[in-house]
Design a protein around this motif. Structure first.
Motif, PDB file in Angstrom:
ATOM      1  N   SER A   1       0.861  -1.177   0.000  1.00 51.71           N
ATOM      2  CA  SER A   1       0.000   0.000   0.000  1.00 51.71           C
ATOM      3  C   SER A   1       0.898   1.227   0.000  1.00 51.71           C
ATOM      4  CB  SER A   1      -0.923   0.025   1.225  1.00 51.71           C
ATOM      5  OG  SER A   1      -0.174   0.167   2.425  1.00 51.71           O
ATOM      6  N   ASP A   2       0.362   2.359  -0.448  1.00 57.57           N
ATOM      7  CA  ASP A   2       1.137   3.595  -0.505  1.00 57.57           C
ATOM      8  C   ASP A   2       1.635   4.010   0.871  1.00 57.57           C
ATOM      9  OD1 ASP A   2       0.390   3.625  -3.120  1.00 57.57           O
ATOM     10  OD2 ASP A   2      -0.246   5.713  -3.136  1.00 57.57           O
ATOM     11  N   TRP A   3       2.862   4.464   0.925  1.00 52.10           N
ATOM     12  CA  TRP A   3       3.326   5.206   2.089  1.00 52.10           C
ATOM     13  C   TRP A   3       3.586   6.647   1.664  1.00 52.10           C
ATOM     14  CZ3 TRP A   3       8.727   6.049   4.243  1.00 52.10           C
ATOM     15  CH2 TRP A   3       8.649   6.779   5.435  1.00 52.10           C
ATOM     16  N   LYS A   4       4.517   6.834   0.764  1.00 51.32           N
ATOM     17  CA  LYS A   4       4.742   8.130   0.150  1.00 51.32           C
ATOM     18  C   LYS A   4       5.357   7.875  -1.219  1.00 51.32           C
ATOM     19  CE  LYS A   4       9.286   8.886   2.281  1.00 51.32           C
ATOM     20  NZ  LYS A   4      10.092   9.822   3.110  1.00 51.32           N
ATOM     21  N   LYS A   5       5.563   8.906  -1.991  1.00 47.73           N
ATOM     22  CA  LYS A   5       6.047   8.720  -3.356  1.00 47.73           C
ATOM     23  C   LYS A   5       7.384   7.985  -3.352  1.00 47.73           C
ATOM     24  CE  LYS A   5       6.634  11.154  -7.740  1.00 47.73           C
ATOM     25  NZ  LYS A   5       5.663  10.253  -8.404  1.00 47.73           N
ATOM     26  N   GLY A   6       7.400   6.881  -4.081  1.00 49.57           N
ATOM     27  CA  GLY A   6       8.622   6.093  -4.170  1.00 49.57           C
ATOM     28  C   GLY A   6       8.824   5.113  -3.038  1.00 49.57           C
ATOM     29  N   ALA A   7       7.849   5.026  -2.113  1.00 49.19           N
ATOM     30  CA  ALA A   7       7.982   4.105  -0.977  1.00 49.19           C
ATOM     31  C   ALA A   7       6.645   3.447  -0.687  1.00 49.19           C
ATOM     32  CB  ALA A   7       8.498   4.846   0.250  1.00 49.19           C
ATOM     33  N   TRP A   8       6.700   2.203  -0.206  1.00 46.45           N
ATOM     34  CA  TRP A   8       5.499   1.395  -0.016  1.00 46.45           C
ATOM     35  C   TRP A   8       5.551   0.667   1.322  1.00 46.45           C
ATOM     36  CZ3 TRP A   8       2.234   1.510  -4.363  1.00 46.45           C
ATOM     37  CH2 TRP A   8       2.816   2.015  -5.530  1.00 46.45           C
ATOM     38  N   ASN A   9       4.418   0.566   1.990  1.00 49.85           N
ATOM     39  CA  ASN A   9       4.268  -0.385   3.081  1.00 49.85           C
ATOM     40  C   ASN A   9       4.063  -1.750   2.444  1.00 49.85           C
ATOM     41  OD1 ASN A   9       4.191   1.420   5.461  1.00 49.85           O
ATOM     42  ND2 ASN A   9       2.350   2.218   4.458  1.00 49.85           N
ATOM     43  N   ALA A  10       4.839  -2.732   2.880  1.00 46.56           N
ATOM     44  CA  ALA A  10       4.812  -4.034   2.212  1.00 46.56           C
ATOM     45  C   ALA A  10       4.742  -5.170   3.219  1.00 46.56           C
ATOM     46  CB  ALA A  10       6.060  -4.196   1.334  1.00 46.56           C
ATOM     47  N   LEU A  11       3.783  -6.063   3.033  1.00 45.89           N
ATOM     48  CA  LEU A  11       3.668  -7.272   3.844  1.00 45.89           C
ATOM     49  C   LEU A  11       4.048  -8.466   2.983  1.00 45.89           C
ATOM     50  CD1 LEU A  11       0.991  -8.317   6.378  1.00 45.89           C
ATOM     51  CD2 LEU A  11       1.543  -9.863   4.498  1.00 45.89           C
ATOM     52  N   THR A  12       4.940  -9.277   3.499  1.00 46.46           N
ATOM     53  CA  THR A  12       5.412 -10.461   2.786  1.00 46.46           C
ATOM     54  C   THR A  12       4.717 -11.713   3.311  1.00 46.46           C
ATOM     55  OG1 THR A  12       7.599  -9.432   2.525  1.00 46.46           O
ATOM     56  CG2 THR A  12       7.439 -11.804   2.122  1.00 46.46           C
ATOM     57  N   ILE A  13       4.236 -12.517   2.400  1.00 45.69           N
ATOM     58  CA  ILE A  13       3.684 -13.829   2.730  1.00 45.69           C
ATOM     59  C   ILE A  13       4.701 -14.884   2.314  1.00 45.69           C
ATOM     60  CG2 ILE A  13       1.874 -15.515   2.213  1.00 45.69           C
ATOM     61  CD1 ILE A  13      -0.037 -13.174   1.776  1.00 45.69           C
ATOM     62  N   GLU A  14       5.106 -15.715   3.252  1.00 42.58           N
ATOM     63  CA  GLU A  14       6.041 -16.803   2.980  1.00 42.58           C
ATOM     64  C   GLU A  14       5.497 -18.091   3.580  1.00 42.58           C
ATOM     65  OE1 GLU A  14       9.939 -15.949   4.357  1.00 42.58           O
ATOM     66  OE2 GLU A  14      10.177 -14.126   3.162  1.00 42.58           O
ATOM     67  N   SER A  15       5.593 -19.165   2.810  1.00 45.31           N
ATOM     68  CA  SER A  15       5.113 -20.483   3.256  1.00 45.31           C
ATOM     69  C   SER A  15       3.672 -20.422   3.750  1.00 45.31           C
ATOM     70  CB  SER A  15       6.026 -21.032   4.363  1.00 45.31           C
ATOM     71  OG  SER A  15       7.363 -21.153   3.901  1.00 45.31           O
ATOM     72  N   GLY A  16       2.866 -19.592   3.085  1.00 49.34           N
ATOM     73  CA  GLY A  16       1.449 -19.503   3.407  1.00 49.34           C
ATOM     74  C   GLY A  16       1.133 -18.737   4.669  1.00 49.34           C
ATOM     75  N   LYS A  17       2.089 -17.921   5.160  1.00 44.37           N
ATOM     76  CA  LYS A  17       1.872 -17.156   6.389  1.00 44.37           C
ATOM     77  C   LYS A  17       2.356 -15.719   6.217  1.00 44.37           C
ATOM     78  CE  LYS A  17       2.586 -21.177   9.404  1.00 44.37           C
ATOM     79  NZ  LYS A  17       3.411 -21.734  10.509  1.00 44.37           N
ATOM     80  N   PRO A  18       1.627 -14.750   6.789  1.00 43.81           N
ATOM     81  CA  PRO A  18       2.146 -13.368   6.792  1.00 43.81           C
ATOM     82  C   PRO A  18       3.392 -13.314   7.682  1.00 43.81           C
ATOM     83  CG  PRO A  18      -0.200 -13.449   7.346  1.00 43.81           C
ATOM     84  CD  PRO A  18       0.314 -14.848   7.426  1.00 43.81           C
ATOM     85  N   ILE A  19       4.484 -12.788   7.142  1.00 45.38           N
ATOM     86  CA  ILE A  19       5.751 -12.815   7.869  1.00 45.38           C
ATOM     87  C   ILE A  19       6.090 -11.467   8.502  1.00 45.38           C
ATOM     88  CG2 ILE A  19       8.240 -13.218   7.690  1.00 45.38           C
ATOM     89  CD1 ILE A  19       6.519 -15.722   7.512  1.00 45.38           C
ATOM     90  N   SER A  20       6.166 -10.431   7.691  1.00 40.38           N
ATOM     91  CA  SER A  20       6.628  -9.150   8.223  1.00 40.38           C
ATOM     92  C   SER A  20       6.054  -8.011   7.410  1.00 40.38           C
ATOM     93  CB  SER A  20       8.163  -9.084   8.203  1.00 40.38           C
ATOM     94  OG  SER A  20       8.654  -9.171   6.866  1.00 40.38           O
ATOM     95  N   ILE A  21       6.042  -6.833   8.021  1.00 40.63           N
ATOM     96  CA  ILE A  21       5.642  -5.605   7.340  1.00 40.63           C
ATOM     97  C   ILE A  21       6.837  -4.656   7.364  1.00 40.63           C
ATOM     98  CG2 ILE A  21       4.071  -3.635   7.313  1.00 40.63           C
ATOM     99  CD1 ILE A  21       2.008  -5.366   8.704  1.00 40.63           C
ATOM    100  N   ASP A  22       7.251  -4.236   6.185  1.00 38.16           N
ATOM    101  CA  ASP A  22       8.411  -3.357   6.062  1.00 38.16           C
ATOM    102  C   ASP A  22       8.076  -2.228   5.095  1.00 38.16           C
ATOM    103  OD1 ASP A  22      10.437  -5.100   7.538  1.00 38.16           O
ATOM    104  OD2 ASP A  22       9.781  -6.468   5.950  1.00 38.16           O
ATOM    105  N   VAL A  23       8.963  -1.271   5.032  1.00 35.93           N
ATOM    106  CA  VAL A  23       8.884  -0.225   4.016  1.00 35.93           C
ATOM    107  C   VAL A  23       9.890  -0.558   2.928  1.00 35.93           C
ATOM    108  CG1 VAL A  23       9.239   2.214   3.502  1.00 35.93           C
ATOM    109  CG2 VAL A  23       8.105   1.548   5.625  1.00 35.93           C
ATOM    110  N   ILE A  24       9.437  -0.603   1.675  1.00 36.51           N
ATOM    111  CA  ILE A  24      10.333  -0.866   0.560  1.00 36.51           C
ATOM    112  C   ILE A  24      10.243   0.280  -0.442  1.00 36.51           C
ATOM    113  CG2 ILE A  24      10.116  -3.365   0.848  1.00 36.51           C
ATOM    114  CD1 ILE A  24       8.258  -3.394  -1.592  1.00 36.51           C
ATOM    115  N   ASP A  25      11.271   0.412  -1.257  1.00 32.70           N
ATOM    116  CA  ASP A  25      11.268   1.458  -2.273  1.00 32.70           C
ATOM    117  C   ASP A  25      10.914   0.859  -3.633  1.00 32.70           C
ATOM    118  OD1 ASP A  25      13.586   0.202  -3.193  1.00 32.70           O
ATOM    119  OD2 ASP A  25      14.919   1.655  -2.226  1.00 32.70           O
ATOM    120  N   ASP A  26      10.881   1.709  -4.647  1.00 27.84           N
ATOM    121  CA  ASP A  26      10.486   1.247  -5.986  1.00 27.84           C
ATOM    122  C   ASP A  26      11.430   0.176  -6.526  1.00 27.84           C
ATOM    123  OD1 ASP A  26       8.254   2.849  -6.127  1.00 27.84           O
ATOM    124  OD2 ASP A  26       9.287   4.505  -7.132  1.00 27.84           O
TER     125      ASP A  26
END
Length: 218
Positions: free
Chosen positions: A121-146
């Motif tokens: 989901s949007d955080w700010k221009k060029g950056a995103w809130n990101a949730l990773t799903i691994e092995s069928g489970k939500p793992i972590s929420i981080d901020v990633i760039d483009d």
């Protein structure tokens, strides 16, 4: 959870949501409205309470969204809850949930074979809130760039915000934000977290300024 009704308040998305759950996590009432948090939050909550036949002094706990999402909507919800737990101390139990986790758990509920995915989901221009799903489970929420987003090669999902700063990522599947799904996922051990006060999600990227030595002057 207490046998008394539980009030759910969510101002993070494009719509305002309020609902009342019974002790078995079944909806007694749920109301979702289009509009702005400033004008529509309290009428939405009032309608949900009336439909459930209950009152704030009969509520045992509050479930609230910590974000990420509409800053105004989240802050108004926080102010309302903080006020009510002072007026009705017996309803001071608080549980928070994350909007991305809600979407991820609903997605996994609908697609049990999904093993890996990225939900942003949007955080700010060029950056995103990101949730990773691994092995069928939500793992972590981080901020990633483009750059990190482009490098992702697996299934990609996008959660629109009330006020978006950028277009959805290419190839991303848009998902609908639905707090009504809480009844289906609220027993998941990763979903709800008890809090002493209202705590809102804060996304940040650490930035470090290079130290440049300067000559000391008396």
């Amino acid at each position: 959870m207490s046998p008394k009704p539980i009030l759910v308040i969510d101002g993070s998305g494009s719509n305002i949501f309020a609902g009342v759950l019974d002790q078995n996590n079944r909806w007694l009432a749920q109301v979702q409205r289009e509009g702005t948090p400033l004008e529509d939050l309290f009428p939405t909550i009032q309608s949900a309470l009336q439909d459930a036949g209950t009152h704030l002094n009969e509520i045992s706990a509050y479930l609230y969204c910590e974000g990420p999402g509409s800053v105004l909507g989240l802050r108004l919800c926080a102010m309302a809850i903080e006020t009510w737990i002072r007026l009705y101390p017996e309803t001071a139990k608080l549980y928070k949930y994350n909007s991305l986790q809600l979407c991820a758990l609903a997605l996994l509920h609908d697609s049990p074979d999904l093993q890996e995915a990225l939900l942003v989901s949007d955080w700010k221009k060029g950056a995103w809130n990101a949730l990773t799903i691994e092995s069928g489970k939500p793992i972590s929420i981080d901020v990633i760039d483009d750059t990190e987003l482009v490098s992702w090669k697996g299934p990609l999902y996008h959660l629109p915000q009330r006020k978006g700063w950028q277009s959805p990522p290419p190839g991303a599947q848009t998902i609908e934000y639905s707090p009504a799904r809480i009844a289906e996922v609220c027993q998941h051990p990763m979903f709800l977290q008890a809090t002493k006060g209202v705590q809102l999600y804060s996304a940040c990227i650490n930035t470090f300024q290079k130290w440049t030595p300067t000559r000391h002057r008396a």
